[in-house]
Design a protein around this motif. Structure first.
Motif, short mmCIF file in Angstrom:
data_model
loop_
_atom_site.label_atom_id
_atom_site.label_comp_id
_atom_site.label_asym_id
_atom_site.label_seq_id
_atom_site.Cartn_x
_atom_site.Cartn_y
_atom_site.Cartn_z
N ARG A 140 120.93 89.23 59.83
CA ARG A 140 119.63 90.39 59.95
C ARG A 140 119.59 90.89 58.46
NH1 ARG A 140 121.35 92.53 64.64
NH2 ARG A 140 122.17 94.76 63.27
N TYR A 141 120.35 91.11 57.43
CA TYR A 141 120.21 91.60 56.42
C TYR A 141 119.24 90.57 55.86
CZ TYR A 141 121.82 93.13 51.80
OH TYR A 141 122.06 92.91 50.16
N LEU A 147 112.84 88.31 52.85
CA LEU A 147 111.26 88.58 53.77
C LEU A 147 110.21 90.06 53.10
CD1 LEU A 147 108.60 88.42 55.39
CD2 LEU A 147 109.65 89.48 56.98
N LEU A 148 111.47 91.27 52.39
CA LEU A 148 111.32 92.73 51.85
C LEU A 148 110.25 91.76 50.79
CD1 LEU A 148 112.99 95.04 52.88
CD2 LEU A 148 110.99 94.58 53.18
N PRO A 151 106.46 89.55 48.32
CA PRO A 151 106.05 89.87 47.32
C PRO A 151 105.89 90.60 46.04
CG PRO A 151 106.00 91.27 49.64
CD PRO A 151 106.85 90.26 49.34
N THR A 152 107.39 90.15 45.64
CA THR A 152 108.04 90.34 44.70
C THR A 152 107.56 88.94 43.79
OG1 THR A 152 109.62 92.61 45.33
CG2 THR A 152 109.79 91.48 42.88
N ILE A 153 108.32 88.29 44.60
CA ILE A 153 108.65 87.17 43.55
C ILE A 153 106.72 86.41 43.55
CG2 ILE A 153 109.23 84.16 44.32
CD1 ILE A 153 111.43 85.76 46.08
N LEU A 224 106.87 94.72 58.25
CA LEU A 224 105.99 93.96 58.47
C LEU A 224 104.45 94.70 57.74
CD1 LEU A 224 104.63 96.34 61.97
CD2 LEU A 224 104.89 93.33 61.77
N CYS A 225 104.33 95.41 56.29
CA CYS A 225 103.99 95.41 55.09
C CYS A 225 103.85 94.16 54.58
CB CYS A 225 104.38 96.43 54.56
SG CYS A 225 103.30 98.21 55.74
N ALA A 226 105.12 93.84 54.08
CA ALA A 226 105.29 92.83 53.59
C ALA A 226 105.07 91.59 53.35
CB ALA A 226 106.70 93.24 53.29
N VAL A 227 104.78 91.58 55.03
CA VAL A 227 103.84 89.80 55.68
C VAL A 227 102.21 90.33 55.32
CG1 VAL A 227 103.27 88.52 57.34
CG2 VAL A 227 106.30 89.66 57.77
#
Length: 248
Positions: A140-141, A147-148, A151-153, A224-227
């Motif tokens: 889970r971690y 996922l988080l 966006p950075t990548i 959700l915001c990362a998606v």
């Protein structure tokens, strides 16, 4: 095809650097726990929470440094010798080059997370003992951080695409990374900035694990915001790549 991209990177030392950097990051919890075993084993709470609280921020910092250097290296090979001009002169989709590099960098980041998982699992088995909740919590971690970090990548690759000078891209990445280490306690909107999101999510994950919960409201919102950010960056990369084609 991805094989072509891997051949371009063969002479840069990109893949060995990712592997060596990932191993060094995975050794952080092992060396830290080995140096101070009583400090960690005397603590109460979930084993993963204890290990992450002590080591995860440094591991994530090293991972993102590798992402920054990797993104800069990937596009430096294209701009060196004006290879990108020749590439984009062919009847190819300009954005295809960006997305191929994104897939490679994401796969490399997953490799880094796999090595981190191995290091954390070794620590848990060697000094604490593996509980039945350890691996579900670890998965889970790792899924949350993966996922988080998307966006950075994608954001870092976009910066590298838009800047022919590798040092400009590297400087921008380091500035954002420096901000991320000190601004994670800011308002929620600030934590949605690429590079800040993984660190903010890491804090929330440690809090959730320590409390014995599955997900918190803030962590769910960050995911959700990362998606949403990932989708926006994918869409933004298409006109950016096509525009870059005509500005070289």
């Amino acid at each position: 095809m991805l094989s072509t991209e891997f051949r371009k990177l063969k002479s840069t030392g990109f893949l060995p650097s990712i592997v060596i950097g990932g191993i060094l990051a995975a050794l952080i919890p092992i060396l830290n726990t080995a140096a101070r075993p009583d400090t960690f084993t005397s603590q109460t709470g979930p084993v993963l929470s204890i290990l992450l609280t002590a080591n995860a921020q440094m591991i994530l910092l090293l991972h993102l440094i590798l992402v920054i250097c990797g993104a800069c290296t990937m596009f430096h090979t294209e701009y060196a010798g004006r290879a990108l001009n020749h590439m984009l002169a062919l009847p190819l989709r300009a954005e295809g080059l960006y997305f191929k590099k994104a897939v490679i960098l994401i796969l490399c980041f997953l490799l880094l997370l796999t090595l981190e998982a191995a290091g954390l699992s070794f620590c848990a088995s060697r000094w604490f003992g593996l509980s039945e909740d350890f691996f579900p919590e670890l998965i889970r971690y790792l899924g949350s951080i993966a996922l988080l970090s998307l966006p950075t990548i994608l954001f870092m690759l976009l910066i590298a695409l838009l800047n022919e000078n590798m040092w400009v891209s590297l400087g921008i990445g380091i500035i954002f990374l420096s901000m991320a280490t000190v601004l994670t306690d800011g308002p929620f909107a600030l934590r949605l900035v690429p590079f800040l999101t993984p660190f903010a999510g890491l804090e929330e994950t440690c809090t959730v694990l320590a409390a014995g919960d599955t997900f918190s409201g803030d962590l769910k919102n960050l995911l959700l915001c990362a998606v949403a950010e990932t989708i926006i960056l994918i869409i933004a990369a298409i006109p950016a790549a096509r525009t870059r084609r005509y500005t070289l």
